[in-house]
Scaffold this motif. Structure first.
Motif, PDB file in Angstrom:
ATOM      1  N   THR A   1      59.390  21.482 -58.432  1.00  0.00           N
ATOM      2  CA  THR A   1      57.990  21.594 -57.152  1.00  0.00           C
ATOM      3  C   THR A   1      58.460  21.789 -56.058  1.00  0.00           C
ATOM      4  OG1 THR A   1      57.259  19.493 -58.493  1.00  0.00           O
ATOM      5  CG2 THR A   1      56.252  19.732 -56.213  1.00  0.00           C
TER       6      THR A   1
ATOM      7  N   ASP B   1      56.058  24.932 -55.137  1.00  0.00           N
ATOM      8  CA  ASP B   1      55.309  24.444 -54.205  1.00  0.00           C
ATOM      9  C   ASP B   1      56.010  23.316 -53.119  1.00  0.00           C
ATOM     10  OD1 ASP B   1      52.868  23.563 -52.868  1.00  0.00           O
ATOM     11  OD2 ASP B   1      51.904  23.261 -54.698  1.00  0.00           O
TER      12      ASP B   1
ATOM     13  N   LYS C   1      55.322  22.961 -49.961  1.00  0.00           N
ATOM     14  CA  LYS C   1      54.373  21.997 -49.032  1.00  0.00           C
ATOM     15  C   LYS C   1      53.995  20.890 -49.844  1.00  0.00           C
ATOM     16  CE  LYS C   1      51.339  24.649 -46.661  1.00  0.00           C
ATOM     17  NZ  LYS C   1      50.325  25.367 -46.167  1.00  0.00           N
ATOM     18  N   LEU C   2      53.664  21.014 -50.936  1.00  0.00           N
ATOM     19  CA  LEU C   2      53.297  20.025 -51.752  1.00  0.00           C
ATOM     20  C   LEU C   2      54.668  18.808 -51.923  1.00  0.00           C
ATOM     21  CD1 LEU C   2      51.544  17.898 -53.577  1.00  0.00           C
ATOM     22  CD2 LEU C   2      52.216  19.348 -55.596  1.00  0.00           C
TER      23      LEU C   2
ATOM     24  N   LYS D   1      50.613  21.141 -59.300  1.00  0.00           N
ATOM     25  CA  LYS D   1      50.235  22.267 -58.738  1.00  0.00           C
ATOM     26  C   LYS D   1      48.670  22.393 -58.819  1.00  0.00           C
ATOM     27  CE  LYS D   1      50.993  26.572 -57.254  1.00  0.00           C
ATOM     28  NZ  LYS D   1      51.579  26.798 -55.832  1.00  0.00           N
TER      29      LYS D   1
ATOM     30  N   SER E   1      47.216  20.229 -56.157  1.00  0.00           N
ATOM     31  CA  SER E   1      48.004  20.366 -54.933  1.00  0.00           C
ATOM     32  C   SER E   1      47.281  20.016 -53.673  1.00  0.00           C
ATOM     33  CB  SER E   1      48.731  21.631 -54.911  1.00  0.00           C
ATOM     34  OG  SER E   1      49.562  21.829 -53.647  1.00  0.00           O
TER      35      SER E   1
END
Length: 442
Positions: A281, A285, A287-288, A392, A395
């Motif tokens: 992750t 991603d 930011k997440l 995702k 998200s």
């Protein structure tokens, strides 16, 4: 262009009429896409060799028809080698059934309720081996009408543990005590497993599940039994009529997953997978990942259940089977059978530089081979990318609405019955590719 809308497969797994809050299944049997009995049987040569490459592609396209799922799964999980003949597989099957019968008999010597068609849900022994004199325990362990539990002669030095349940003797063997301590927990889990299915209205099916899990807990000395195993084993006894065949299918699945159940005083095995999920992750991603860390969820424990029981709770029964067979078809390694049956031979072939046919591998396995993941540490299982794909997909919602870990759990719980197995697998494959590319650059 006309498209076959497909036929629902739920009729093969009948739901109890009073259960109205069961997730709706999306899986449909589609002509030309779903692996049918006719296509499956035509994939074998007259001697019994299976064209596994063509079969894997068909499974990924449309799953497996419920009438043949059990026998197809035996290949996907590595019970049989596609390069074997009908006769060779018959011999393996007979040998395995005898082995299971031997182990089951061993367990029955220790606790004669095994194989009796009954099971327990109350503890029968204390941690120091003393029998429990609880009226409920005595009721559960008392022989049923016409059932003699003390049918086996006992070694004088090794009295039956059933005697212990009836306060006749203390059990001193630590391994036996440990095993007996798990039997009621298995029973409690059995009655909670897939209780919406008509199949489990029959006592004989509940006891079959209990027997398999009890035997597995006895033979797996390192891991034993862990909660969640009943969810993984249940489909096996529904799809395979022979109890021994169902056991071996479950045992092969546990070869992949037993690390998740290995516990120490300070950790649970699945934490390694959760750590991998965090790494994935963070790459795909960031930011997440940062948001989840900020909320105190950097350990990703909210995804614990998804990885432990492979999404059994997030999908309907029918859809979870569809998801599993797609995952196994994507991950398929033609050396699976050899790795399980003759690990030394498999590692010797690897050392000699023998290459396996890429055409016989699943799509996910091929990606790992192309990227050299097999030569470094073991590649991550597709289940990690499935969870990453779900995160995702959610998200934006997680970033906007999650103000604490409770919100994260609620958003993920709301996914139950609303996930599409095919879409999740496609998403996992895309993320896997993306992850491998980014990981190469770093």
């Amino acid at each position: 262009m006309w498209r076959d809308p497909g036929v629902p497969a739920d009729s093969f797994y009948e739901i109890r009429p009073e259960c109205t809050d069961v997730p709706i299944s999306r899986f449909k049997i589609k002509a030309g896409k779903t692996l049918s009995a006719r296509k499956w049987h035509s994939a074998f040569t007259p001697e019994g060799y299976l064209d596994i490459g063509k079969t894997l592609r068909r499974i990924y396209r449309g799953g497996v028809h419920p009438s043949i799922k059990g026998e197809v799964w035996e290949f996907l999980l590595g019970c049989y080698d596609p390069k074997s003949t009908f006769e060779e597989r018959d011999q393996i099957s007979r040998r395995r059934r005898m082995q299971y019968a031997t182990w089951k008999e061993e367990c029955r010597q220790l606790f004669p309720l095994i194989g009796s068609g009954r099971f327990i849900t109350a503890p029968v022994i204390t941690e120091d081996g003393q029998p429990i004199q609880d009226p409920y325990v005595l009721k559960e362990t008392r022989p049923a009408k016409g059932l003699d539990l003390a049918v086996l002669p006992q070694d004088n030095n090794s009295p039956s543990s059933m005697d212990a349940a009836n306060n006749l003797v203390k059990v001193t063997d630590k391994r036996v005590v440990q095993w007996m301590l798990t039997l009621h927990q298995i029973g409690l889990d059995v009655v909670r497993t897939d209780r919406t299915l008509v199949f489990y209205e029959k006592q004989e099916n509940l006891s079959k599940l209990w027997d398999i899990l009890a035997v597995y807990a006895w033979i797996d000395k390192d891991v034993g039994y862990g909660q969640g195993m009943s969810d993984l084993c249940s489909p096996m006894i529904i799809l395979l009529d022979d109890e021994a065949d169902a056991f071996w299918c479950f045992e092969r699945l546990m070869r992949r997953l037993r690390g998740n159940f290995r516990c120490t005083d300070s950790s649970v095995g699945v934490e390694a997978q959760l750590s991998n999920l965090a790494s994935v992750t963070q790459v795909i991603d960031p930011k997440l990942h940062q948001h989840l860390e900020h909320l105190g969820g950097g350990d990703y424990l909210f995804a614990f259940r998804m990885l432990m029981v492979l999404f059994r709770r997030e999908f309907s029964f029918c859809d979870s089977l569809y998801l599993w067979e797609m995952m196994w078809a994507l991950e398929y390694d033609p050396e699976l059978f050899l790795m399980y049956e003759e690990p030394q031979s498999a590692s010797s072939d690897k050392a000699k530089g023998k290459t396996k046919s890429i055409r016989q591998c699943g799509k996910y396995e091929r990606e790992n081979m192309k990227n050299g993941a097999k030569n470094a540490e073991a590649p991550l299982p597709i289940s990690v990318f499935l969870v990453a794909s779900v995160l995702k997909d959610k998200s934006t919602k997680l970033l906007q609405e999650a103000r604490g870990l409770d919100d994260v759990v609620k958003i993920l719980n709301d996914l139950t019955g609303n996930l599409d197995a095919k879409k999740a697998c496609t998403g996992a494959m895309k993320l896997h590719k993306k992850y491998l590319k980014k990981a190469k650059k770093t």
